[in-house]
Write a protein that holds these residues in place. Structure first.
Motif, PDB file in Angstrom:
ATOM      1  N   THR A  34      18.714  -5.913   0.536  1.00 22.46           N
ATOM      2  CA  THR A  34      17.528  -5.770  -0.258  1.00 22.46           C
ATOM      3  C   THR A  34      17.310  -6.724  -1.066  1.00 22.46           C
TER       4      THR A  34
ATOM      5  N   ILE B  16      11.981  -4.869  -2.231  1.00 23.86           N
ATOM      6  CA  ILE B  16      11.382  -3.749  -2.988  1.00 23.86           C
ATOM      7  C   ILE B  16      10.640  -4.332  -4.168  1.00 23.86           C
TER       8      ILE B  16
ATOM      9  N   ARG C  18       8.577  -2.190   0.273  1.00 28.09           N
ATOM     10  CA  ARG C  18       8.218  -0.993  -0.494  1.00 28.09           C
ATOM     11  C   ARG C  18       8.012  -1.207  -2.188  1.00 28.09           C
TER      12      ARG C  18
ATOM     13  N   CYS D 230      15.291   4.684  -2.639  1.00 29.81           N
ATOM     14  CA  CYS D 230      14.061   3.748  -2.378  1.00 29.81           C
ATOM     15  C   CYS D 230      14.679   2.670  -1.632  1.00 29.81           C
TER      16      CYS D 230
END
Ligand SMILES: NC(=O)C1=CN([C@@H]2O[C@H](COP(=O)(O)OP(=O)(O)OC[C@H]3O[C@@H](n4cnc5c(N)ncnc54)[C@H](OP(=O)(O)O)[C@@H]3O)[C@@H](O)[C@H]2O)C=CC1
Ligand SMILES: O=C1O[C@H](COP(=O)(O)O)[C@@H](O)[C@H](O)[C@H]1O
Length: 497
Positions: A9, A116, A146, A427
């Motif tokens: 991520t 993210i 996200r 998350c």
């Protein structure tokens, strides 16, 4: 020991030079790194307006982690994953540069295009940022995307609607993670487990057996440097619209048919829809507002003496309210809530008071039976206590109030993670259960707006009406007294007492 493995991520933090990032986000990410939840395939791209070099940024993070963590051994390794980009979010031409930097990091750390976007910035920028992220192709990178949004989500329902419409142009609801950090607190998450994993409580969890529920979230700190924000917000918008109503929803919801995000959220939404609306003059029967003045010793200043606060301010720093849930389960059971700044104790507790037994066999003039209480200690102590009546250890049949306690915070080796750590991990893993859905936000605003509309129309001439360091204005006691109840003294309900 590795905690949970996460997908690769890239975490892009807008507002990377700000207070929230420094105090909460870097320490939480570092904890995840120490626990092995973030491994080699992650990167943090910090975005701020100021023209910092990468060196300045990493010094800033080093400083934050040194203060926040006892374990300094892996700070340097963590920092190797952190990069800074100076970028004014209002400058449309610079998103392409940001995109290139994000792509570079994707490649360097093999992040598979997963992103993210964490907006740790004032909400007026949210829409501009999300528009650009989409228009300039930052959301179109082959992996998941996200969006994490900090509170406040709007200022009232109309502004929240506008904001929501705008961000929904770029992100679908299922990719939007609206943070309410109370939902990351260990004992707030435990409410559901206490209720739905014990045969003991659920049969009693209704108006037949519960007389009232009290939720207190008091803070010792005053508004301090946050006057500019707080003058526009006040305690109602700052704490009630989100954290307090979320706790009400968790306490009052029906058992979901499964623990899926959608099922839990829809049960919470049903509670928020069932809140009895109070408006106009009626607000004064259900809600009490307060504002702190200086303490009697002159050691703590009053709200109006803070920077950026109007010397005649009508902003409430305290709210107490009686919230009624008009559904079958809760008919007639008041949920009393109170929250405030500059109060006597820092404490968040929920007290569930059960109804008296139908007849007291043990009554004598000196001693009446105390009601049974279930106390959920959210912070600073974490745990539960059940207050029961038992026989006094002496002759006769006198009763004594005893407590069965479970203290989560005093178990050796257990150090419950900071709320932000849990929420960031959720998350990254794509679990939105502990984030608020738009429907929850809109129903909460709709309830709160009616109260703030009335308060905005009527200046409270009694302000300041409580002294810094006290438990709030006297009027909040009358709120319960007229129903035959009183606030349980939360300072005396500690779990380890
Ligand atoms: N601080 C807290 O404890 C909490 C904060 N929040 C919310 O989090 C958000 C951030 O709060 P906080 O960190 O305290 O705020 P700060 O004022 O400390 O930080 C604001 C950040 O926004 C950046 N920024 C401002 N304007 C621009 C711009 N035009 N372009 C790029 N960056 C910009 C600043 O960068 P620079 O300084 O470089 O200009 C800075 O990094 C707010 O929505 C707040 O309500 C929510 C709960 C708790
Ligand atoms: O969201 C907010 O919460 C804090 C209180 O959080 P806690 O975890 O310390 O209970 C509050 O101080 C702040 O005003 C509000 O914006």
């Amino acid at each position: 020991m590795k905690q949970t493995s996460t997908p690769p991520t890239l975490i892009m933090i807008f507002g990377a030079t700000g207070d929230l990032a420094k105090r909460k986000l870097y320490p939480s990410l570092y904890q995840l790194y120490l626990k092995g939840s973030l491994e080699k395939q992650f990167a943090v791209l910090g975005i701020g307006r100021r023209e910092w070099s990468n060196q300045q940024f990493t010094d800033h993070i080093r400083n934050s982690l040194t203060q926040a963590s006892d374990n300094h051994d892996h700070i340097e390794a963590f920092i190797e994953h952190c990069v800074y980009e100076s970028h004014d979010v209002e400058d449309s031409s610079s998103y392409i540069k940001l995109k290139n930097k994000a792509n570079e990091l994707d490649e360097k750390f093999d992040l598979k295009g997963n992103r993210i976007f964490y907006l740790a910035m004032a909400p007026e920028f949210f829409g501009t940022i999300t528009d650009h992220l989409k228009a300039d192709g930052l959301t179109d990178n082959g992996g998941f995307c996200r969006l994490v949004i900090e509170k406040p989500f709007g200022h009232n329902l109309p502004s929240a609607n506008v904001l929501n419409d705008q961000i929904r142009q770029s992100f679908p609801e299922e990719s939007i993670y609206r943070i309410d950090h109370y939902l990351g607190k260990e004992m707030v998450q435990n409410i559901e487990v206490i209720r739905f994993a014990n045969a003991l409580f659920e049969p009693l969890w209704n108006s037949r057996f519960i007389s009232n529920i009290q939720i207190t979230s008091s803070e010792v700190l005053g508004v301090e440097e946050r006057g500019r924000y707080y003058e526009k917000s006040g305690a109602l918008r700052d704490m009630v619209q989100n954290h307090m109503l979320q706790m009400v929803a968790l306490l009052a919801m029906e058992p979901p048919i499964s623990l899926s995000t959608d099922e839990i959220r829809s049960e919470k939404v049903r509670v928020l829809r069932a809140l009895r609306p109070v408006e106009g003059e009626e607000v004064d029967d259900y809600f009490v507002r307060g504002q702190y003045g200086p303490d009697h010793e002159g050691e703590q200043k009053g709200y109006r003496e803070n920077a950026n606060v109007d010397s005649d301010s009508n902003t409430e720093t305290y709210v107490a309210g009686k919230v009624m849930i008009d559904n079958f389960r809760w008919a007639g059971v008041p949920f009393y809530i109170r929250t405030g700044k500059s109060m006597a104790v820092k404490s968040t507790k929920i007290v569930v008071q059960f109804k008296d037994i139908p007849m007291n066999l043990y009554y004598n003039k000196e001693h009446s039976l105390d009601p049974n209480l279930l106390v959920i200690h959210i912070q600073p102590d974490e745990g539960i206590t059940l207050h029961l009546n038992a026989k006094k250890t002496a002759q006769g049949i006198d009763t004594d109030s005893v407590k069965l306690s479970y203290s989560a915070s005093s178990i050796d080796g257990i150090n419950t993670p900071e709320a932000y750590e849990k929420l960031l991990l959720d998350c990254i893993l794509g679990d939105a259960t502990n984030f608020t859905h738009w429907d929850e936000v809109r129903h909460s605003w709709s309830f709160v707006d009616k109260i703030s509309d009335h308060w905005e129309k009527t200046k409270d001439q009694t302000f300041p009406n409580y002294s810094a360091g006290s438990m709030g204005p006297e009027r909040s006691d009358s709120l319960l007294e007229k129903d035959g109840f009183e606030w349980w003294p939360i300072g005396e309900l500690d779990v380890e007492e």
